[in-house]
Design an enzyme around this catalytic site. Structure first.
Site, short mmCIF file in Angstrom:
data_model
loop_
_atom_site.label_atom_id
_atom_site.label_comp_id
_atom_site.label_asym_id
_atom_site.label_seq_id
_atom_site.Cartn_x
_atom_site.Cartn_y
_atom_site.Cartn_z
N SER A 184 0.88 -1.08 -0.01
CA SER A 184 0.17 -0.10 -0.17
C SER A 184 0.90 1.31 -0.31
O SER A 184 1.88 1.31 -0.78
CB SER A 184 -1.04 -0.03 1.27
OG SER A 184 -2.09 0.93 1.34
N ASP A 395 -8.33 -4.44 -6.86
CA ASP A 395 -8.10 -3.40 -6.08
C ASP A 395 -8.31 -2.15 -7.03
O ASP A 395 -7.71 -1.90 -8.20
CB ASP A 395 -6.79 -3.17 -5.49
CG ASP A 395 -6.44 -2.09 -4.90
OD1 ASP A 395 -7.27 -1.32 -4.63
OD2 ASP A 395 -5.26 -1.81 -4.60
N HIS A 448 -6.77 -4.98 -2.27
CA HIS A 448 -5.70 -4.36 -1.78
C HIS A 448 -4.52 -4.85 -1.11
O HIS A 448 -3.35 -4.84 -1.55
CB HIS A 448 -6.09 -2.80 -1.28
CG HIS A 448 -5.20 -1.90 -1.00
ND1 HIS A 448 -4.47 -1.31 -2.04
CD2 HIS A 448 -4.68 -1.48 -0.04
CE1 HIS A 448 -3.61 -0.46 -1.49
NE2 HIS A 448 -3.78 -0.30 -0.30
#
Length: 471
Positions: A184, A395, A448
């Protein structure tokens, strides 16, 4: 020279000057944790927790970590440092929700301590992992002046300092192959951390770290990922052909910085936002929960539930929590209750009075200094470090097409072209390898934080790559 290059060049010598001082400050070796409240019986793996001090005095900067030895052969298996995103989410997120050996048992909360269970697909079966709470203020890490230590470059320097000091306290791991792991937002600082470790080795900082490479999951890289979100949404059938065509025409494919005078683009962006208003953009196949997982006020939950708990016994009917148990954020809620329990803190050897309330993520007061991390990937490729860049392909926040775009811009030749990679004779995703020792892989049907949603596929991908085997 780019602004990022100048900042990197100017920041690095200052760090080198102060590093020699930092490494002389002693830090206490961590403490073993053999049992954890909420888990039945002794832990079937080796867990150590502790602090590493980075400041001039013990209270200046104390970085908390969880260290889990490889469950296979810790003397020979790689060592990985894991940095969760945010910036400012506790590394406990990686341990308990993504790649560690523990997970929360998802069950109705009744005011008692949440239960922990084993995750069979833990990456610690093939690697020793340090889960570190950085930047300072995250998780159980603390400092006298937290705000002064929260920025991209300070995060880079602190992680580097932490690692060398940790290895001084754990010399048995100095010779192990080392990998940096992150996901991330940490796709921004992690490549800079790897570069700084490499430069530290080159100038002879001790101990020498056996740096082999890095791996990043759905990494923020250019900070322009939203420009790829619109074509991703169109490709996934979330917006119409007509709206997509209008967005491209009126916004000229620039969706991040929209001119306030461009009424047609603003109109289209409003329509786009309405189309995705009921979608969990972190995993478009997952349930949409009204309280988005990144906007949850966990302290509010804690106060309201504490008040309810005082009037209920453990044998009473389960307390009603206004969160759907099927939502990802329900697990985050359980983690907050667990980490703020006195018996848990005692077992983890948390220093009393250092952290009033544990929050899964503390993202405020952070200074964004690194504009993008593309240049670091270029530098590391030249040095020959291995890398695995993986994307959960559902994602919408950091879409796989945005990751593919910056990898393509590296302009390295393809060694093995696009192909499916398999698990149990089924397609688990797609992969491609490049001449700079970079592997790109998608995890099919994941979001994600790919290993969280597809643990079997995530485990297979990691164990194959870390062992230098084809996916």
């Amino acid at each position: 020279m780019s602004r990022m290059s100048i900042m990197s060049f100017n920041s690095y010598p200052i760090f080198v000057i102060v590093f020699a001082f930092f490494v002389r400050i002693s830090s206490q070796v961590g403490s073993k944790v053999e049992v954890l409240p909420g888990f039945e019986g002794p832990l079937p793996f080796e867990l150590e927790t502790g602090y590493v001090g980075l400041g001039e005095t013990d209270d200046d900067m104390q970085v908390f970590y969880y260290f889990i030895k490889s469950e296979n052969d810790p003397a020979k298996d790689p060592l990985m440092l894991w940095l969760t995103g945010g910036p400012g989410c506790s590394s406990f997120s990686g341990l308990a929700f993504q790649i560690g050996p523990l997970a929360f048992k998802i069950e109705e909360y009744n005011g008692s301590l949440p239960n922990l269970i084993l995750r069979p697909q833990s990456w610690t079966k093939a690697s020793s992992i340090i889960f570190v709470d950085l930047p300072l203020g995250s998780g159980f890490s603390y400092a006298k002046n937290v705000t002064a230590h929260r920025s991209d470059w300070k995060l880079v320097h602190h992680t580097h300092q932490f690692l060398r000091k940790w290895l001084i306290d754990h010399p048995e791991f100095i010779s192990n192959a080392f990998y940096m792991g992150a996901d991330s937002y940490s796709g921004i600082p992690a490549p800079a951390i790897v570069q700084e470790i490499s430069k530290g080795n080159e100038i002879g900082l001790q101990p020498i770290i056996n740096l082999q490479g890095y791996l990043l999951g759905n990494p923020v890289t250019t900070r322009k990922e939203k420009n790829e979100q619109i074509p991703f949404a169109h490709g996934m059938g979330l917006i119409s052909d007509e709206l997509y065509a209008s967005l491209k025409k009126n916004c000229k494919e620039e969706y991040i910085t929209v001119d306030s005078r461009n009424e047609l683009c603003l109109r289209d962006m409003k329509s786009y936002d309405e189309c995705l208003s009921g979608i969990n953009t972190f995993f478009i196949l997952d349930r949409y929960c009204k309280d988005n997982s990144r906007k949850i006020n966990e302290d509010t939950w804690r106060r309201s539930l504490t008040q309810k708990s005082k009037s209920s016994s453990l044998n009473s009917h389960p307390i009603t929590v206004d969160i759907d148990i099927r939502c990802q954020i329900y697990g985050f809620f359980l983690a907050t209750q667990w980490a703020n329990d006195k018996s848990v803190r005692k077992s983890l050897h948390i220093r009393e009075g250092t952290k009033d309330k544990w929050s899964r993520c503390y993202t405020s007061d952070f200074e964004y200094e690194i504009s993008n991390s593309f240049e670091f990937h270029l530098n590391l490729s030249v040095k020959g470090y291995r890398s695995l860049i993986y994307s959960g392909d559902h994602d919408a926040v950091v879409p796989f097409i945005s990751t593919q775009a910056w990898i393509r811009a590296l302009n390295y030749s393809i060694v093995e072209d696009w192909r499916p990679w398999l698990l149990e004779d089924q397609v688990a995703g797609y992969t491609r390898t490049y001449s700079n020792q970079m592997t790109f892989a998608t995890v099919k049907g994941s979001g994600h934080t790919a290993p969280e949603y597809k643990p079997d596929e995530g485990y297979a991908m990691f164990t194959r790559w870390i062992a230098n085997k084809p996916l």
